[in-house]
Design a protein around this motif. Structure first.
Motif, short mmCIF file in Angstrom:
data_model
loop_
_atom_site.label_atom_id
_atom_site.label_comp_id
_atom_site.label_asym_id
_atom_site.label_seq_id
_atom_site.Cartn_x
_atom_site.Cartn_y
_atom_site.Cartn_z
N TRP A 92 -73.33 52.82 -64.71
CA TRP A 92 -72.27 53.78 -64.42
C TRP A 92 -71.71 53.62 -63.02
N HIS A 93 -70.42 53.92 -62.88
CA HIS A 93 -69.76 53.96 -61.58
C HIS A 93 -69.03 55.29 -61.46
N ILE A 94 -69.16 55.93 -60.30
CA ILE A 94 -68.49 57.21 -60.06
C ILE A 94 -67.65 57.03 -58.81
N ILE A 95 -66.33 57.15 -58.94
CA ILE A 95 -65.44 56.89 -57.81
C ILE A 95 -64.35 57.95 -57.71
N LYS A 96 -63.82 58.07 -56.52
CA LYS A 96 -62.68 58.95 -56.26
C LYS A 96 -61.42 58.09 -56.26
N LEU A 97 -60.51 58.39 -57.17
CA LEU A 97 -59.28 57.61 -57.23
C LEU A 97 -58.30 58.11 -56.17
N GLY A 98 -57.37 57.27 -55.83
CA GLY A 98 -56.35 57.63 -54.84
C GLY A 98 -55.29 56.56 -54.82
N ASN A 99 -54.21 56.85 -54.11
CA ASN A 99 -53.10 55.90 -54.07
C ASN A 99 -53.49 54.55 -53.48
N ARG A 100 -54.50 54.55 -52.59
CA ARG A 100 -54.90 53.31 -51.94
C ARG A 100 -56.02 52.58 -52.69
N ASN A 101 -56.49 53.18 -53.75
CA ASN A 101 -57.58 52.57 -54.51
C ASN A 101 -57.02 51.52 -55.45
N SER A 102 -57.63 50.35 -55.47
CA SER A 102 -57.16 49.28 -56.35
C SER A 102 -57.45 49.58 -57.81
N ILE A 103 -58.39 50.50 -58.05
CA ILE A 103 -58.72 50.89 -59.42
C ILE A 103 -57.81 52.03 -59.84
N LYS A 104 -57.10 51.84 -60.93
CA LYS A 104 -56.19 52.85 -61.48
C LYS A 104 -56.64 53.22 -62.89
N THR A 105 -55.95 54.18 -63.48
CA THR A 105 -56.27 54.56 -64.86
C THR A 105 -56.13 53.36 -65.79
N SER A 106 -55.17 52.49 -65.48
CA SER A 106 -54.94 51.31 -66.32
C SER A 106 -56.01 50.24 -66.14
N SER A 107 -56.99 50.50 -65.26
CA SER A 107 -58.09 49.55 -65.06
C SER A 107 -59.17 49.70 -66.13
N PHE A 108 -58.97 50.64 -67.06
CA PHE A 108 -59.97 50.91 -68.08
C PHE A 108 -59.46 50.57 -69.48
#
Length: 286
Positions: A92-108
């Motif tokens: 599992w990974h638990i992260i805080k998303l944000g505008n500067r995060n390279s991981i977006k909703t479309s990363s899943f």
């Protein structure tokens, strides 16, 4: 006897809210999660703050307070959910998303197609105008799961080979993206517009997914039961709402002598629409 993991994590969570200036009481006796124009909100919030022993100093700027609340909710889940491997095994990974995060909703896996839509709308102004950006969802905190190699799937019994399960999302060999397990919207307080933001995010996740719907929950510090009800009542948009200090909230509402608020609070709790933050990690194992 050692203290239970979730009991200890709950205390640490509250202590962090105090130490980071998210939960404070100003010089006028108004807690940082209270609506200063509502005497009932102040009274209930003060009851919670007194239970948790909030220090008196000036309220943090709203945006800063909200960002810290997101961070501390992420930390609470990091301290608890991965420890529940016996109930919900996985990487599992638990992260805080944000505008500067390279991981977006479309990363899943469930939302991979949204990146293609985004590229199309960026290249076509007319298409962008007709579609809007309702499909682009940015949750505050997410939990996602890594894909599983065949060696793990096939232990201790051979489950898959090259002739079957060629499109299963969880199988690493199929070359897909990680699987979004949960979306956590963190709202320190809930004015009507903020409540609707969480609803909009939830509807975006529901409507735009391909495959399994992730858990969709809201964590809040809002003291007024009426405002909690504006989002928590009903079903379909969110799984459930979680209060940062539900046990303290119940006592504070009782002590405030507000019968209508207590009745509404009981409706939310009895209807399983409002739970305590300590319930969240276990609910996410389902």
């Amino acid at each position: 006897m050692n203290e239970a993991l979730l009991a200890a994590a709950r205390k640490k969570y509250h202590r962090s809210l105090l130490e980071n200036g998210v939960l404070t009481v100003d010089a006028k006796g108004i807690p940082s999660n209270a609506d200063s124009s509502s005497k009932l909100s102040i009274r209930i919030a003060k009851g919670i703050a007194d239970s948790l022993m909030a220090e008196t100093h000036e309220k943090a700027v709203g945006q800063t307070s909200g960002a810290k609340f997101e961070q501390l909710n992420m930390q609470f889940l990091t301290d608890t959910f991965p420890k529940l491997q016996g109930l919900r095994p996985g990487s599992w990974h638990i992260i805080k998303l944000g505008n500067r995060n390279s991981i977006k909703t479309s990363s899943f896996a469930q939302y991979e197609h949204l990146e293609y839509l985004n590229q199309l709308t960026e290249a076509d102004a007319k298409l962008a105008a007709s579609m809007g950006n309702d499909y682009m969802v940015a949750p505050d905190v997410v939990i996602y799961r890594d894909l599983v190699p065949d060696s793990e799937i096939n232990s201790p019994v051979v489950i898959v080979d090259d002739t079957v399960s060629k499109m299963a999302d969880i199988r690493q060999k199929n070359g897909g993206l990680p699987i979004l397990h949960a979306s956590i919207s963190a709202k320190w307080t809930m004015r009507s517009d903020r409540a609707q933001n969480s609803r909009t995010e939830a509807l975006g996740l529901i409507r735009n997914r391909k495959g399994h719907l992730p858990h969709i929950v809201v964590v809040t510090g809002e003291p007024l039961p009426g405002r909690l009800a504006s989002l928590a009542l009903g079903t379909g948009d969110i799984d459930c709402m979680y209060h940062f200090a539900l046990y303290e909230l119940i006592d504070a509402v009782k002590n405030a002598g507000a019968e209508d608020s207590l009745e509404m609070l009981n409706v939310l709790i009895d209807g399983k629409r409002l739970k305590d933050i300590s319930d969240l990690p276990l609910d996410l194992t389902v």
